[in-house]
Design a protein around this motif. Structure first.
Motif, PDB file in Angstrom:
ATOM      1  N   THR A   1       0.817  -1.211   0.000  1.00  0.00           N
ATOM      2  CA  THR A   1       0.000   0.000   0.000  1.00  0.00           C
ATOM      3  C   THR A   1       0.851   1.261   0.000  1.00  0.00           C
ATOM      4  OG1 THR A   1      -1.773  -1.153   1.148  1.00  0.00           O
ATOM      5  CG2 THR A   1      -1.739   1.256   1.340  1.00  0.00           C
ATOM      6  N   ILE A   2       1.722   1.371   0.959  1.00  0.00           N
ATOM      7  CA  ILE A   2       2.548   2.580   1.051  1.00  0.00           C
ATOM      8  C   ILE A   2       3.613   2.553  -0.034  1.00  0.00           C
ATOM      9  CG2 ILE A   2       3.898   4.053   2.600  1.00  0.00           C
ATOM     10  CD1 ILE A   2       0.962   3.567   3.447  1.00  0.00           C
ATOM     11  N   GLY A   3       4.097   1.353  -0.346  1.00  0.00           N
ATOM     12  CA  GLY A   3       5.048   1.230  -1.451  1.00  0.00           C
ATOM     13  C   GLY A   3       4.467   1.777  -2.745  1.00  0.00           C
ATOM     14  N   SER A   4       3.203   1.450  -3.010  1.00  0.00           N
ATOM     15  CA  SER A   4       2.543   1.950  -4.224  1.00  0.00           C
ATOM     16  C   SER A   4       2.407   3.465  -4.177  1.00  0.00           C
ATOM     17  CB  SER A   4       1.162   1.309  -4.371  1.00  0.00           C
ATOM     18  OG  SER A   4       1.277  -0.093  -4.528  1.00  0.00           O
ATOM     19  N   ALA A   5       2.061   3.987  -3.000  1.00  0.00           N
ATOM     20  CA  ALA A   5       1.902   5.444  -2.869  1.00  0.00           C
ATOM     21  C   ALA A   5       3.233   6.156  -3.056  1.00  0.00           C
ATOM     22  CB  ALA A   5       1.305   5.778  -1.500  1.00  0.00           C
ATOM     23  N   VAL A   6       4.292   5.568  -2.516  1.00  0.00           N
ATOM     24  CA  VAL A   6       5.617   6.186  -2.650  1.00  0.00           C
ATOM     25  C   VAL A   6       6.067   6.165  -4.104  1.00  0.00           C
ATOM     26  CG1 VAL A   6       8.075   5.872  -2.067  1.00  0.00           C
ATOM     27  CG2 VAL A   6       6.329   5.765  -0.266  1.00  0.00           C
ATOM     28  N   LYS A   7       5.847   5.041  -4.743  1.00  0.00           N
ATOM     29  CA  LYS A   7       6.213   4.959  -6.173  1.00  0.00           C
ATOM     30  C   LYS A   7       5.412   5.975  -6.986  1.00  0.00           C
ATOM     31  CE  LYS A   7       6.422   1.592  -9.955  1.00  0.00           C
ATOM     32  NZ  LYS A   7       7.797   1.736 -10.419  1.00  0.00           N
ATOM     33  N   GLN A   8       4.124   6.056  -6.658  1.00  0.00           N
ATOM     34  CA  GLN A   8       3.246   6.977  -7.376  1.00  0.00           C
ATOM     35  C   GLN A   8       3.710   8.420  -7.205  1.00  0.00           C
ATOM     36  OE1 GLN A   8       0.161   6.062  -9.070  1.00  0.00           O
ATOM     37  NE2 GLN A   8       0.493   8.136  -9.853  1.00  0.00           N
ATOM     38  N   VAL A   9       3.940   8.814  -5.972  1.00  0.00           N
ATOM     39  CA  VAL A   9       4.257  10.227  -5.733  1.00  0.00           C
ATOM     40  C   VAL A   9       5.638  10.580  -6.287  1.00  0.00           C
ATOM     41  CG1 VAL A   9       5.263  10.091  -3.399  1.00  0.00           C
ATOM     42  CG2 VAL A   9       3.943  12.105  -4.083  1.00  0.00           C
ATOM     43  N   CYS A  10       6.557   9.619  -6.232  1.00  0.00           N
ATOM     44  CA  CYS A  10       7.887   9.908  -6.786  1.00  0.00           C
ATOM     45  C   CYS A  10       7.819   9.988  -8.302  1.00  0.00           C
ATOM     46  CB  CYS A  10       8.897   8.843  -6.332  1.00  0.00           C
ATOM     47  SG  CYS A  10       9.286   8.985  -4.585  1.00  0.00           S
ATOM     48  N   THR A  11       6.980   9.151  -8.893  1.00  0.00           N
ATOM     49  CA  THR A  11       6.773   9.236 -10.340  1.00  0.00           C
ATOM     50  C   THR A  11       6.165  10.590 -10.700  1.00  0.00           C
ATOM     51  OG1 THR A  11       6.421   6.848 -10.399  1.00  0.00           O
ATOM     52  CG2 THR A  11       5.666   8.102 -12.315  1.00  0.00           C
ATOM     53  N   ASP A  12       5.158  10.991  -9.924  1.00  0.00           N
ATOM     54  CA  ASP A  12       4.495  12.275 -10.193  1.00  0.00           C
ATOM     55  C   ASP A  12       5.453  13.447  -9.989  1.00  0.00           C
ATOM     56  OD1 ASP A  12       2.264  10.835 -10.755  1.00  0.00           O
ATOM     57  OD2 ASP A  12       1.215  11.292  -8.878  1.00  0.00           O
ATOM     58  N   LEU A  13       6.297  13.337  -8.976  1.00  0.00           N
ATOM     59  CA  LEU A  13       7.290  14.395  -8.757  1.00  0.00           C
ATOM     60  C   LEU A  13       8.264  14.433  -9.927  1.00  0.00           C
ATOM     61  CD1 LEU A  13       8.507  16.601  -6.929  1.00  0.00           C
ATOM     62  CD2 LEU A  13       9.900  14.820  -5.860  1.00  0.00           C
ATOM     63  N   GLY A  14       8.608  13.261 -10.410  1.00  0.00           N
ATOM     64  CA  GLY A  14       9.493  13.168 -11.571  1.00  0.00           C
ATOM     65  C   GLY A  14       8.900  13.889 -12.768  1.00  0.00           C
ATOM     66  N   LYS A  15       7.597  13.728 -12.970  1.00  0.00           N
ATOM     67  CA  LYS A  15       6.925  14.399 -14.086  1.00  0.00           C
ATOM     68  C   LYS A  15       6.988  15.918 -13.911  1.00  0.00           C
ATOM     69  CE  LYS A  15       3.751  10.646 -15.214  1.00  0.00           C
ATOM     70  NZ  LYS A  15       2.415  10.078 -14.967  1.00  0.00           N
ATOM     71  N   LYS A  16       6.799  16.328 -12.679  1.00  0.00           N
ATOM     72  CA  LYS A  16       6.843  17.759 -12.385  1.00  0.00           C
ATOM     73  C   LYS A  16       8.243  18.316 -12.652  1.00  0.00           C
ATOM     74  CE  LYS A  16       4.559  20.535  -8.850  1.00  0.00           C
ATOM     75  NZ  LYS A  16       3.906  20.459  -7.526  1.00  0.00           N
ATOM     76  N   LEU A  17       9.236  17.534 -12.230  1.00  0.00           N
ATOM     77  CA  LEU A  17      10.617  17.966 -12.460  1.00  0.00           C
ATOM     78  C   LEU A  17      10.918  18.018 -13.952  1.00  0.00           C
ATOM     79  CD1 LEU A  17      12.384  15.865  -9.659  1.00  0.00           C
ATOM     80  CD2 LEU A  17      11.867  18.323  -9.620  1.00  0.00           C
ATOM     81  N   PHE A  18      10.387  17.033 -14.663  1.00  0.00           N
ATOM     82  CA  PHE A  18      10.591  17.010 -16.111  1.00  0.00           C
ATOM     83  C   PHE A  18      10.023  18.279 -16.735  1.00  0.00           C
ATOM     84  CE2 PHE A  18       8.638  16.025 -20.258  1.00  0.00           C
ATOM     85  CZ  PHE A  18       9.800  15.820 -20.996  1.00  0.00           C
ATOM     86  N   LYS A  19       8.831  18.658 -16.301  1.00  0.00           N
ATOM     87  CA  LYS A  19       8.198  19.864 -16.868  1.00  0.00           C
ATOM     88  C   LYS A  19       9.025  21.110 -16.560  1.00  0.00           C
ATOM     89  CE  LYS A  19       3.437  18.321 -17.172  1.00  0.00           C
ATOM     90  NZ  LYS A  19       2.284  18.086 -16.305  1.00  0.00           N
ATOM     91  N   LEU A  20       9.516  21.168 -15.318  1.00  0.00           N
ATOM     92  CA  LEU A  20      10.367  22.303 -14.947  1.00  0.00           C
ATOM     93  C   LEU A  20      11.581  22.381 -15.860  1.00  0.00           C
ATOM     94  CD1 LEU A  20      10.583  22.263 -11.046  1.00  0.00           C
ATOM     95  CD2 LEU A  20       9.832  24.190 -12.466  1.00  0.00           C
ATOM     96  N   ALA A  21      12.193  21.234 -16.079  1.00  0.00           N
ATOM     97  CA  ALA A  21      13.407  21.181 -16.899  1.00  0.00           C
ATOM     98  C   ALA A  21      13.085  21.545 -18.328  1.00  0.00           C
ATOM     99  CB  ALA A  21      13.998  19.771 -16.822  1.00  0.00           C
ATOM    100  N   GLN A  22      11.939  21.050 -18.790  1.00  0.00           N
ATOM    101  CA  GLN A  22      11.565  21.279 -20.177  1.00  0.00           C
ATOM    102  C   GLN A  22      11.324  22.764 -20.464  1.00  0.00           C
ATOM    103  OE1 GLN A  22       7.860  19.512 -21.380  1.00  0.00           O
ATOM    104  NE2 GLN A  22       8.823  18.588 -23.176  1.00  0.00           N
ATOM    105  N   LYS A  23      10.736  23.424 -19.466  1.00  0.00           N
ATOM    106  CA  LYS A  23      10.366  24.829 -19.659  1.00  0.00           C
ATOM    107  C   LYS A  23      11.554  25.777 -19.567  1.00  0.00           C
ATOM    108  CE  LYS A  23       7.171  25.197 -16.560  1.00  0.00           C
ATOM    109  NZ  LYS A  23       6.089  25.544 -15.658  1.00  0.00           N
ATOM    110  N   SER A  24      12.660  25.274 -19.028  1.00  0.00           N
ATOM    111  CA  SER A  24      13.770  26.190 -18.773  1.00  0.00           C
ATOM    112  C   SER A  24      14.387  26.667 -20.094  1.00  0.00           C
ATOM    113  CB  SER A  24      14.835  25.511 -17.914  1.00  0.00           C
ATOM    114  OG  SER A  24      15.394  24.437 -18.627  1.00  0.00           O
TER     115      SER A  24
END
Lengths: 335, 749
Positions: free
Chosen positions: B521-544
């Motif tokens: 349960t928590i493993g899935s949530a951690v994977k999910q949120v880290c994946t989502d954070l990764g997407k956010k970081l990708f967008k930040l990088a892309q926009k720079s």
């Protein structure tokens, strides 16, 4: 736990004086039992008199071949002492079958003699218990009494409402070996020094189940003296319990034998976990003297030792278990 | 993956062994007061008088709370329901004069020191009017009834309706066995006693008081909800923190009465209050219930099971319908056309039972798996062969669904090989070693593999570190460690740059830790949120400005070594710490909820499996049993960390030895009171009882249960052990002992 004060006298006279002036003072050695009993609201000393600074330490050989175990020597020091290990291996083995290393490091030889019963009803202050509260009855009779006594309770005491009934056992392992070795307890008090044979030190509940032993008020144990005979060749301590360590005995047996070839020339058998004191029966031991070490002879002794034992329900299995343990222990001691 | 699947050392290990890790009763604040609970002594009746005057007269005593002077709390039952409450009317401490069970808290003494509180508690006089009570399950089996339905059914389904005609099939079967099983109550007894430190933070927003509560719990959010509902607090008045838990085993799934008492006192006195229970008081709330079971199996001569009956009756309290899944497992393990599974409860004058490691599972498994062993002998079949012959490929108890994965055959094969099972003489009493009899036994185990919804937060800090949090608990299982591994791998960061936090209601909501579902349960949530954070970081990088990722899609990048890289050209890279600068020097955070796809999972039965092989030595003259060695082969999906995983299974196996040979809360029914209520007389194994334990994790891939393929390990190590031990004792001695624990008197007489 009630409030209490604390003293640490450095002489036996001062220690005895503490008790004389305060009838609710108690001696404390390692505190491995007393502190628990205070926390559980069973003992209420108003002053603790620490005996560890008294000159009652050391393990020393006496001129007549006896060995003196100081009252304040710890169980661990005693069990690992070279003299004890070589001259009284039965005692060493027995001490190490008890408690845990941490407890043995704290517990003293003198204090060991004053362990109180592990009876569930004694420990639970909401329960009737003649030992804790004289006259209140014995809830263990008719209750959950798997760990209780089968010997020395006397059939007349079998009524739970009797103001003197008690089927508690005495829990010490060490004392079972001391009984087999016929140790002598040296005490001193207001009336001077005296020696108490080990068989007379602890007592049966009789009409005063609140009294565990025959020490008089304001007396103190100075040492435990072991007679020269140590049964170094043929001895064993067998302890049966619900787990392999850190559990009190359901039944335990200390055996010391002297042998000439396959013939037994002297026999000591002491039982633990079955009575209000370490249990011996000279008549049963005599049955073995002059006899061959055979399972049949062991069985005769065991049957004799347990004759008259009374079960109270959950503990009835102990009568047969004790016989099995005796036969096994004698077998081990003669091998 | 760099860390998942590796034997990473416990990230909290250093803090634990050096004492830096703080538990609920170790948080100190100036002016802390101490509460000591006075426990009731009768099983049923009414308090007729409480005299606190002597206690109040002791210097240092602040207040004695009883039902007569307690502050007002919520009126309705619903307010007292925690997240794990069974159907019924939850126990309310100090509610009224009514006594519902022996050991019930009847007063709380609060004093300036613990010692004063404890002493004063001994001076409180309580008088009762006793009423007749019933505490014996075996004497009240005719009172058994169906349990009420409720939320609990979601995780604890009732037995399926009977199918076919089990009685008829049983009568027609050429070979059959019938067995009867009883085990007594057991208490969890974690090392850490229950304790709560309530810090009174004074009046804050709008003059409302605020409390920081350090509680021993397997779910801080559940404790917060409980306190809010009962005392009428809003979320911003109560924060519950529980960073470390010294063992739970289920005892912390529900708020215990010390939490209620500590908060009540702190609120009323406007002081910080700590209440800890004693070891004796650890026997005055939830426990594994006494259970009576009957199993009947019929088989044709070739070993095909043709009839299966399994009935269980468990004890519960008079105020809640606590239930367990006891009999369903038999249906899951053996797909028998004529099957009857029944489960009922008997209310008694006890506290409500409470899930204790593998609740119901270890109970039911012990019955069915010892009956299977008896059947194997009647059939002259090897016990493993009998199980393979009747191997279930689908789970009829939930409507003939296939298993999401089931490598149980491999458990049998690898476990048997490691143990040397092929050398077993099928006859009992056939093997001696010196003067002891040697016996070999085996059993199958099964447990749930659930994944619940959960939330987590991930933050890329201004220092370029990754901080992930979720309000779950770590009861010693290794949650801190495996979540750190998952987070590090998902965002490709060195593990030392990742920190995982838990046990705080200021963190995103998570279910309590239990049911073997936390890793998933928590493993899935951690994977999910880290994946989502990764997407956010990708967008930040892309926009720079001048971003090398300008033309890229998220799918085309990966995270490794603290960098984001283009998959097709790893030389195109950006350190994660640079993303902080791209975010204006601020940390980058994301909060996500993970929910497994129910359309995908609900078509499958999802379980872990095990096979336990055990050797015992039995001294037949003295009745003593020693488990000399045991092998557990476990099929539990992906193993995140073989070190903590092995530790989990070893712990479960020790629990199995404990349950099989030692644990038993003995009640004196005349008083309705547990009598061996301390660790000297309530036996659990010591080191000297534990010998050679071996764990095998068989490879199991499961794409269904959750994206990580993780199934959970908290209970499966325990489930099969008691049955395997009982079967080994029979093999050694020829004596079937169907009751637990198997103490020496049961072996001899």
């Amino acid at each position: 736990m009630n409030p209490f004060t604390y003293a640490r006298p450095d002489s036996v006279d001062k220690a005895l004086g503490e008790l004389r002036t305060n009838p609710t003072a108690k001696f404390i050695g390692g505190g491995t039992n007393l502190i628990d009993l205070m926390k559980e609201n069973i003992e209420h000393p108003t002053r603790l008199v620490d005996v560890n600074r008294l000159p009652l330490g050391g393990i020393s050989e006496l001129p007549d071949g006896r060995l003196r175990l100081g009252a304040t020597v710890t169980n661990a020091e005693t069990a690992y002492n070279e003299l004890v290990k070589t001259r009284y291996p039965l005692l060493s083995q027995t001490i190490l079958a008890g408690a845990s290393p941490q407890l043995r490091n704290m517990a003293t030889n003198g204090g060991n003699l004053f362990q109180r019963t592990r009876c569930y009803y004694f420990y639970d202050t909401s329960m009737p218990c003649n030992k804790r509260q004289p006259g209140s009855g014995c809830a263990a009779i008719g209750g959950y009494n798997r760990i209780h006594a089968i010997l020395g309770t006397t059939s007349g005491n079998a009524d739970a409402t009797s103001p003197t009934a008690c089927i508690a056992t005495y829990p010490s392992d060490m004392a079972v070996a001391l009984a087999a070795l016929e140790a002598v307890v040296q005490v001193t008090g207001p009336n001077g020094e005296r020696s108490i044979n080990f068989a007379d030190f602890h007592r049966l509940p009789g009409n005063e189940p609140q009294r565990d032993n025959t020490l008089e008020a304001n007396e103190i144990v100075k040492s435990i003296d072991l007679p020269a005979k140590g049964f170094t060749e043929n001895h064993t301590y067998l302890k049966l319990r619900d787990r392999s360590s850190y559990a009190f005995a359901l039944v335990s047996v200390a055996v010391g034998l002297e042998m000439a070839g396959n013939t037994i020339t002297d026999a000591r058998i002491a039982l633990g976990g079955v009575a209000h004191k370490p249990w011996r029966k000279p008549e049963a031991e005599q049955l073995l003297v002059g006899k061959a070490a055979t399972p049949e002879n062991f069985q005769l002794a065991a049957d004799n030792l347990l004759a008259g034992a009374i079960g109270y329900g959950h503990n009835t299995f102990k009568i047969d278990l004790a016989k099995r343990a005796i036969v096994r222990a004698l077998g081990e001691a003669t091998n | 993956m760099t860390y998942i699947g590796q034997p990473v050392k416990r990230v909290d290990g250093y803090d634990k062994v050096t004492g830096k890790a703080k538990y609920a009763a170790e948080f100190n604040v100036p002016g802390l007061t101490y509460g000591y609970v006075v426990s009731g002594t009768i099983a049923k009746g009414k308090i007729t008088r409480i005299d606190s005057s002597r206690a109040l007269a002791v210097p240092g005593v602040i207040q004695v709370f009883t039902h007569e002077n307690r502050p007002h709390t919520a009126w309705f039952d619903i307010n007292y329901k925690d997240l794990d409450a069974p159907p019924g009317s939850p126990f309310r401490p100090l509610h009224d004069a009514q006594i519902k069970y022996s050991g019930q808290p009847v007063a709380l003494v609060v004093a300036e020191t613990f010692e004063v509180a404890r002493y004063a508690a001994s001076l409180v006089v309580v008088e009762y009017n006793e009423e007749a009570h019933e505490t014996s399950l075996e004497a009240n089996l005719d009172e058994a009834r169906d349990p009420k339905s409720g939320m609990a059914d979601l995780l604890k389904p009732k037995p399926p309706k009977p199918r076919g005609h089990a009685d008829k099939a049983l009568a027609a079967a050429p070979v059959s066995v019938q067995t009867h099983h009883v085990h007594g109550p057991q208490h969890h007894n974690p090392m850490e006693m229950f304790g709560t430190t309530v810090v009174y933070d004074g009046e804050q927003k709008k003059g409302k008081p605020h409390f920081t509560i350090y509680d021993k719990t397997q779910g801080a959010p559940s404790s917060q909800l409980y306190v809010k509902q009962i005392f009428g607090f809003s979320s911003d008045q109560v924060r519950v923190i529980s960073p470390y838990v010294g063992g739970g085993f289920g005892s912390g799934l529900r708020p215990q009465y010390q939490l209620f008492l500590a908060v009540m006192a702190a609120k009323e006195l406007k002081r910080s209050v700590r209440v800890t229970l004693t070891r004796q008081q650890m026997f005055t709330f939830g426990h594994r219930p006494e259970t009576v079971q009957d199993v009947a199996l019929g088989a044709s001569a070739d070993g095909t099971i043709t009839a299966l009956k399994h009935r269980a009756v468990g004890a519960t309290s008079q105020f809640e319908d606590y239930t367990e899944v006891v009999v369903n497992w038999s249906g899951m393990l053996y797909d028998v056309p004529d099957t009857t599974l029944e489960y009922q409860i008997t209310p008694l004058d006890l506290y409500s039972p409470l899930d204790m490691r593998a609740p119901g599972g270890v109970t039911g498994d012990h019955a069915i798996e010892t009956a299977m062993d008896a059947l194997a002998y009647e059939l002259k079949m090897d016990p493993v062969e009998l199980r393979l012959k009747n191997y279930s490929e689908k789970d009829w108890t939930v409507g003939d669904k296939p298993y999401s994965s089931k490598e149980l055959r491999e458990c049998f094969r690898q476990g048997a090989e490691r143990f040397g099972w092929e050398n077993r003489n099928p006859e009992p009493r056939a093997t001696k070693r010196g003067n002891v009899l040697v016996g070999w036994g085996m059993a199958t185990g099964i447990w749930d593999a659930n994944t619940l919804p959960a939330r987590a937060e991930a933050v890329l800090t201004v220092n370029g570190k990754l901080r992930v949090s979720s309000a779950t608990a770590d009861i010693g299982t290794g949650t801190y460690t495996i979540m750190t591994q998952i987070a590090a791998d998902t965002l490709g960061m060195p593990i030392d740059d990742v920190i995982f936090k838990l046990g705080d209601t200021d963190m995103p909501l998570a279910p309590f830790q239990g049911g073997s579902f936390t890793a998933a349960t928590i493993g899935s949530a951690v994977k999910q949120v880290c994946t989502d954070l990764g997407k956010k970081l990708f967008k930040l990088a892309q926009k720079s400005k001048g971003s090398p990722f300008y033309d890229a899609d998220y799918d085309e990048v990966r995270f490794a070594d603290g960098h984001m890289r283009l998959k097709k050209d790893p030389s195109v890279t950006m350190p994660l710490i640079d993303m902080v600068a791209l975010n204006g020097g601020r940390s980058v955070s994301e909060t996500s909820t993970s929910i497994v796809n129910p359309l995908k999972t609900s078509n499958y039965s999802r379980h872990t499996h095990s096979a336990a092989f055990v050797e015992v030595e039995v001294d037949e003259d003295l009745g003593t049993v020693t488990v000399t060695r045991a092998v557990s082969a476990i099929a539990a999906g992906r193993i995140l960390n073989p070190r903590t995983a092995r530790s989990q299974i070893i712990g479960g196996m020790v629990w199995g030895i404990s349950s099989a040979l030692q644990e038993d809360s003995k009640m004196d029914h005349r008083y309705g009171r547990f009598m061996n209520h301390n660790l000297a007389e309530y036996h659990v194994p010591v080191n000297a009882d534990i010998h050679d334990l071996d764990v095998i994790f068989v490879e199991e891939h499961d794409e269904i249960v959750n994206p990580l393929g993780v199934k959970g390990l908290g209970e499966i190590g325990l489930v099969a052990m008691p049955a395997a031990i009982a079967n080994a004792v029979w093999h050694a001695t020829g004596k079937r002992i169907y009751d637990l624990p198997i103490t020496l008197d049961r072996v001899l007489y």
